[in-house]
Enzyme design. Structure first.
Site, PDB file in Angstrom:
ATOM      1  N   GLU A   3      42.457  28.295 -19.884  1.00  0.00           N
ATOM      2  CA  GLU A   3      43.165  28.923 -18.768  1.00  0.00           C
ATOM      3  C   GLU A   3      44.594  29.282 -19.148  1.00  0.00           C
ATOM      4  O   GLU A   3      45.321  28.494 -19.725  1.00  0.00           O
ATOM      5  CB  GLU A   3      43.169  28.000 -17.547  1.00  0.00           C
ATOM      6  CG  GLU A   3      41.780  27.643 -17.025  1.00  0.00           C
ATOM      7  CD  GLU A   3      40.998  28.845 -16.496  1.00  0.00           C
ATOM      8  OE1 GLU A   3      41.584  29.925 -16.308  1.00  0.00           O
ATOM      9  OE2 GLU A   3      39.779  28.690 -16.296  1.00  0.00           O
ATOM     10  N   ARG A  37      36.333  27.559  -1.251  1.00  0.00           N
ATOM     11  CA  ARG A  37      35.044  28.115  -0.796  1.00  0.00           C
ATOM     12  C   ARG A  37      34.183  27.024  -0.168  1.00  0.00           C
ATOM     13  O   ARG A  37      33.402  27.275   0.751  1.00  0.00           O
ATOM     14  CB  ARG A  37      34.327  28.727  -2.013  1.00  0.00           C
ATOM     15  CG  ARG A  37      33.046  29.464  -1.726  1.00  0.00           C
ATOM     16  CD  ARG A  37      32.427  30.036  -3.004  1.00  0.00           C
ATOM     17  NE  ARG A  37      32.194  29.048  -4.051  1.00  0.00           N
ATOM     18  CZ  ARG A  37      31.178  28.201  -4.077  1.00  0.00           C
ATOM     19  NH1 ARG A  37      30.266  28.212  -3.126  1.00  0.00           N
ATOM     20  NH2 ARG A  37      31.043  27.325  -5.066  1.00  0.00           N
ATOM     21  N   HIS A  78      38.409  25.006 -18.611  1.00  0.00           N
ATOM     22  CA  HIS A  78      37.139  24.916 -17.880  1.00  0.00           C
ATOM     23  C   HIS A  78      35.978  24.880 -18.870  1.00  0.00           C
ATOM     24  O   HIS A  78      36.032  25.528 -19.918  1.00  0.00           O
ATOM     25  CB  HIS A  78      36.969  26.138 -16.964  1.00  0.00           C
ATOM     26  CG  HIS A  78      37.473  25.932 -15.572  1.00  0.00           C
ATOM     27  ND1 HIS A  78      38.482  26.684 -15.023  1.00  0.00           N
ATOM     28  CD2 HIS A  78      37.086  25.052 -14.594  1.00  0.00           C
ATOM     29  CE1 HIS A  78      38.691  26.278 -13.762  1.00  0.00           C
ATOM     30  NE2 HIS A  78      37.868  25.290 -13.492  1.00  0.00           N
ATOM     31  N   CYS A 108      40.712  22.836  -9.338  1.00  0.00           N
ATOM     32  CA  CYS A 108      41.187  22.948 -10.732  1.00  0.00           C
ATOM     33  C   CYS A 108      42.477  23.751 -10.822  1.00  0.00           C
ATOM     34  O   CYS A 108      43.426  23.343 -11.494  1.00  0.00           O
ATOM     35  CB  CYS A 108      40.099  23.566 -11.617  1.00  0.00           C
ATOM     36  SG  CYS A 108      38.744  22.412 -11.907  1.00  0.00           S
TER      37      CYS A 108
HETATM   38  N1  PCA Z   1      35.791  22.119 -11.138  1.00  0.00           N
HETATM   39  C1  PCA Z   1      36.357  22.574  -9.878  1.00  0.00           C
HETATM   40  C2  PCA Z   1      37.097  21.385  -9.341  1.00  0.00           C
HETATM   41  C3  PCA Z   1      36.678  20.211 -10.136  1.00  0.00           C
HETATM   42  C4  PCA Z   1      35.924  20.762 -11.270  1.00  0.00           C
HETATM   43  O1  PCA Z   1      35.467  20.107 -12.221  1.00  0.00           O
HETATM   44  C5  PCA Z   1      37.193  23.843 -10.017  1.00  0.00           C
HETATM   45  O2  PCA Z   1      36.947  24.642 -10.938  1.00  0.00           O
HETATM   46  O3  PCA Z   1      38.090  24.062  -9.214  1.00  0.00           O
END
Ligand code: PCA
Length: 222
Positions: free
Chosen positions: A87, A97, A174, A150
């Site tokens: 990111e 959501r 991610h 996140c």
């Molecule tokens: N993914 C979610 C929140 C916690 C996670 O592991 C996100 O992408 O916001």
């Protein structure tokens, strides 16, 4: 005699609790396997964050205070993405959501009322990308961490670094579903835990060894 590791500088790596009906979160599954390992003379400290707005940032800030890490990298699940997703940016908005694990669903609420619209990570993301590709691990730069927990945690991390520290590095990554999750999501891509763990080691090493990023094209046209 084994040298005590408690005086070693540390890196803090976090994963998340399962959310959205999943029984595992691949981020914490992988992150916990690195606990107390040593990478480039740094101890790896790990923490499982709640998948809850606000609480998650408080937990992260507390861990930063107690470990005083050189580098903080938060990891989260992005079901549907096929690669390690590095990111670049966190934006100052919560727009959930689905409810978080505490039943909260903030919609169009700024994370920090007087904070800037966005923060960029200060990790050398292009070097990380290059190193992951050199290790044959599918990866890409992502220009949105979403608007759920996140992005909230990444914003909270970068805001904290900006307000309190000048040279701590921080960022967010991610990861895809595990294969055991993807079997319940027809057509969804997945990545093995072993590959994710290897990716995390590569990312940590790059974050520790490089202050200056490289200029390589990794943008998108859509
Ligand atoms: N993914 C979610 C929140 C916690 C996670 O592991 C996100 O992408 O916001």
């Amino acid at each position: 005699m084994t040298k005590s590791t408690s005086s070693m500088p540390c890196v803090l790596i976090t994963g998340f609790a399962p959310f959205g009906g999943e029984t595992v979160n691949p981020s914490w599954q992988a992150v916990q396997k690195l606990d107390e390992s040593i990478i480039m003379k740094h101890r790896v400290c790990t923490l499982e964050l709640s998948c809850e707005f606000n609480t998650s940032i408080k937990e992260l800030h507390q861990a930063i205070e107690s470990h005083n890490p050189k580098v903080v990298i938060c990891i989260g699940q992005a079901g549907g993405r096929s690669e390690i997703s590095i990111e670049r940016i966190a934006i100052n908005i919560d727009d959930a959501r689905i409810k978080d694990n505490a039943g909260n669903q903030p919609i169009d609420i700024p994370i920090e009322k007087n904070g800037p619209d966005a923060y960029f990570t200060n990790l050398p993301i292009k070097r990380v990308l290059q190193a992951l590709h050199n290790s044959n691990i599918p990866a890409a730069i992502s220009n949105t961490a979403g608007t759920y927990v996140c992005n909230h945690v990444m914003y909270g991390l970068m805001h904290y670094i900006n307000e309190h520290y000048t040279n701590m590095k921080g960022g967010f990554v991610h990861i895809p579903y595990l294969p055991s999750q993807a079997v319940h999501h027809h057509g969804a891509p997945s990545m093995s835990e072993e590959t994710v763990i290897n990716a995390l080691k590569v990312i940590i090493a790059q974050a520790l060894s490089n202050d200056v990023d490289v200029k390589i094209a990794a943008g998108t046209t859509h």
